[in-house]
Design a protein around this motif. Sequence first.
Motif, PDB file in Angstrom:
ATOM      1  N   GLU A 520       0.715  -1.567  -0.196  1.00 38.92           N
ATOM      2  CA  GLU A 520      -0.172   0.390   0.041  1.00 38.92           C
ATOM      3  C   GLU A 520       0.696   1.119  -0.135  1.00 38.92           C
ATOM      4  OE1 GLU A 520      -2.416   2.261   3.149  1.00 38.92           O
ATOM      5  OE2 GLU A 520      -3.656   0.464   2.492  1.00 38.92           O
ATOM      6  N   THR A 521      -0.039   2.087  -1.065  1.00 35.50           N
ATOM      7  CA  THR A 521       0.930   3.074  -1.435  1.00 35.50           C
ATOM      8  C   THR A 521       0.083   4.188  -0.358  1.00 35.50           C
ATOM      9  OG1 THR A 521       2.499   4.764  -1.916  1.00 35.50           O
ATOM     10  CG2 THR A 521       0.945   3.560  -3.290  1.00 35.50           C
ATOM     11  N   ALA A 522       0.358   5.965  -0.992  1.00 35.72           N
ATOM     12  CA  ALA A 522      -0.493   6.895  -0.451  1.00 35.72           C
ATOM     13  C   ALA A 522      -0.519   7.845  -1.987  1.00 35.72           C
ATOM     14  CB  ALA A 522      -0.460   7.425   0.712  1.00 35.72           C
ATOM     15  N   LEU A 523      -1.737   7.735  -2.574  1.00 38.41           N
ATOM     16  CA  LEU A 523      -1.505   9.139  -3.876  1.00 38.41           C
ATOM     17  C   LEU A 523      -2.723  10.202  -3.268  1.00 38.41           C
ATOM     18  CD1 LEU A 523      -3.457   6.968  -6.155  1.00 38.41           C
ATOM     19  CD2 LEU A 523      -0.580   7.143  -5.783  1.00 38.41           C
ATOM     20  N   SER A 524      -1.894  11.223  -3.282  1.00 41.25           N
ATOM     21  CA  SER A 524      -2.573  12.800  -2.401  1.00 41.25           C
ATOM     22  C   SER A 524      -2.559  13.989  -3.474  1.00 41.25           C
ATOM     23  CB  SER A 524      -1.786  13.007  -1.253  1.00 41.25           C
ATOM     24  OG  SER A 524      -0.575  13.132  -1.310  1.00 41.25           O
ATOM     25  N   ALA A 525      -3.401  15.056  -3.168  1.00 39.50           N
ATOM     26  CA  ALA A 525      -3.572  16.071  -4.260  1.00 39.50           C
ATOM     27  C   ALA A 525      -3.765  17.262  -3.255  1.00 39.50           C
ATOM     28  CB  ALA A 525      -4.742  15.844  -4.905  1.00 39.50           C
ATOM     29  N   THR A 526      -3.420  18.742  -3.678  1.00 45.98           N
ATOM     30  CA  THR A 526      -3.863  19.298  -2.827  1.00 45.98           C
ATOM     31  C   THR A 526      -4.439  20.978  -4.638  1.00 45.98           C
ATOM     32  OG1 THR A 526      -2.015  19.369  -0.932  1.00 45.98           O
ATOM     33  CG2 THR A 526      -2.357  21.664  -1.758  1.00 45.98           C
TER      34      THR A 526
END
Length: 711
Positions: A520-526
């Motif tokens: 598992e990894t993380a996808l992030s957006a701002t």
Amino acid sequence: MTTRGRGGWPTSKDGFGRHRDPHEGKGFRMSRSRMRLLVSTVAAGAMTMAAAGVGQIALGGAVANADTATATVSESGFTATKTVTPAVAYPGDTVTTTIEVVNDSGITKYLNYLTDYPPAGYVLESVTGTVYRGTGGHLNDPSVFDGAATQAGDGSVQVRWTDATLRLAKVQANNGSEHPTLTFTYTVPDDAAPGPRSAGLDFQPWASGTITGNPMPDLAVSVAATPTTTAVSVPATAQVGVPTTLTATVSPAKDGTIQFKDGGADIGAPVPVSDGTASLDHAFGTPGAHEITAQFVPSAGNVEGSVSPPQTVDVEDIATSLSVTVPAEALTDEEVTLTANVEPQNAAGSVQFQDNGTDIGVPVNVADGAASMQHTFTTDGVHSITAVFTGDTGFSGSTAPEQTVTVSIPVVPTSTNLTVPQTAVTDESVTLSATVEPTPTGGTVQFKDEGENIGSPVPVESGVATLSHAFTSAGARTITAEFSGATGFEASVAAPATVTVDAATVTLLGVPGSATTGVETALSATVQALSGSAVPAGSVQFFDGGEAVGAPTVLINGSASVPHTFTTVGTHQITAVFTPDAGFAGSTSTQRPVTVSDPDPSDVPSSVVITSPPAATAGVPLTLKAQVIGAPVLPGTVQFFDGGVEIGDPVEVVDGVVELMHTFDSVGPHQIHVVYSGGPGVEGSTSQVQVLEVTDSDGAGTSSLGSFGGL
């Protein structure tokens, strides 16, 4: 360690670990009969001082001036100097007393306490100072003095140094620089009675008796009655029988009465002073020059009265003033009204209207202060209209300032219709269009946004004017268009139209450069607004190529993150699409690749967790921390993320720990996660998302400063 008795450190410790002196309790309090006065006199810049004998108290003082009074107390090598500023104070003043204690003996000594005896009635506001405490000379450590400085019933204020162990007030030998200096700030009560005051001090050296200088005869301090100045304000001229206002101002503002006088004779009764002023309406009965003064009589006994310098009023016959009212524009052969107004309204006489200096008809009698007439202009152009008042007996004549009427030939009425888009995005050009009917032969259209001009007027061509415009701020904008008119065509204004302007946004995507299938990894957006300070609201949908990754995620403080596990190897192109709430425009992030590979069976799995606190203060540096576990040796780096924005550069892992100093500049929740790159023999990993709450620096929340916390 060698210790000393009286005046130095004690020679033994008691049961509480404190030093004691064999002479403790055997000190003395110097009686008045044993005091010896030491008078310091300042004259022509020279000071002479009589010496005090060994073991005697000496009281000395300089002659006080209006600003400062100083006196000293000397005994057993100590000299305490007390300075009071100002020496002569007024009720309501702030007065400071500075006491400095030095030691001219060859042995460093210490003080238990010091007492200031201020002038009677003075009220304590604060005590500050510089005190070197204990043998180490710790400046104001643990504090300037122990406990609180409070004012006793007799007005005295005592500070002590007996609570903190081994932290008495140090008085360095040979008049050294490490000695106590204390500043006591007082307020003189508003009701303080004038007169001289006495003041003094005392202090107790460690293992010695109290050294007293109270009162200090040569410390000349006093309270003086508050001086006042009175000024009278009168008009330069007045008319007989017409009330005019006389005003007196008392500074500083004090209670009392003002007696206005005309040539020394009272004008009516005294007038109470309110907020420093008193006014009286008075009608002069005779013409000529009248010399007016104002005498202030205070209510309080500690305030001085005063008399203003005289002011002269020239009293004349009743003067008149005249104004004329005309329309700004008129058409030829159409009747308009010309009106003249006379002040005062009871003025009697007649008004002659004039056009460019030529009489218009015959004079018109004034009734209730006004005269008017109907007039028709026969020529176009600018006409300068004025009026001349001829007063009857008792009233002076006057002439009105010119007013202009622009007279034109009648023209065709027009209508202007405005066309604008219903919506727009900040910084993106849209077209504003205005159509004028019937089609004029020229003229311009001025487009306006909320009443403010948008650029320069746009020429009308074939009845249409268009303008390309980019809005710079979001919100509902009211647009209007004003046609200037042209030869033979009237001006017109279009009905307002509304354009809803959404704030343009940019979506920033944060993904790891590489990942491992099944991990598992993380996808992030701002999402950030390109203008203004508002934080975008809405949701973000992540995509892997053309495939949606999970469901849309609602933004929290402008950021969104989702956990994701890649199942296939290869390069995955990740994007984030922002779907906005009202007031914002949507946007799509730049496509970013993630290289996904199968796990190496020989690689050791790893995990990374955020160990820094979940709270921070905006504008205050915070140490972000993360810990990597899974193998004895952990190569590689860790990248911190705030939503989809990388925080700084990747940080090398040292002994399984990484730290990064960062200052958050916006309040609210921030979604923080970290990505461990892995390395030879160790798999990479991604942390869980930590919601870090950033608060204002006004006390709503604080955060640990990590490795900087001890600075």
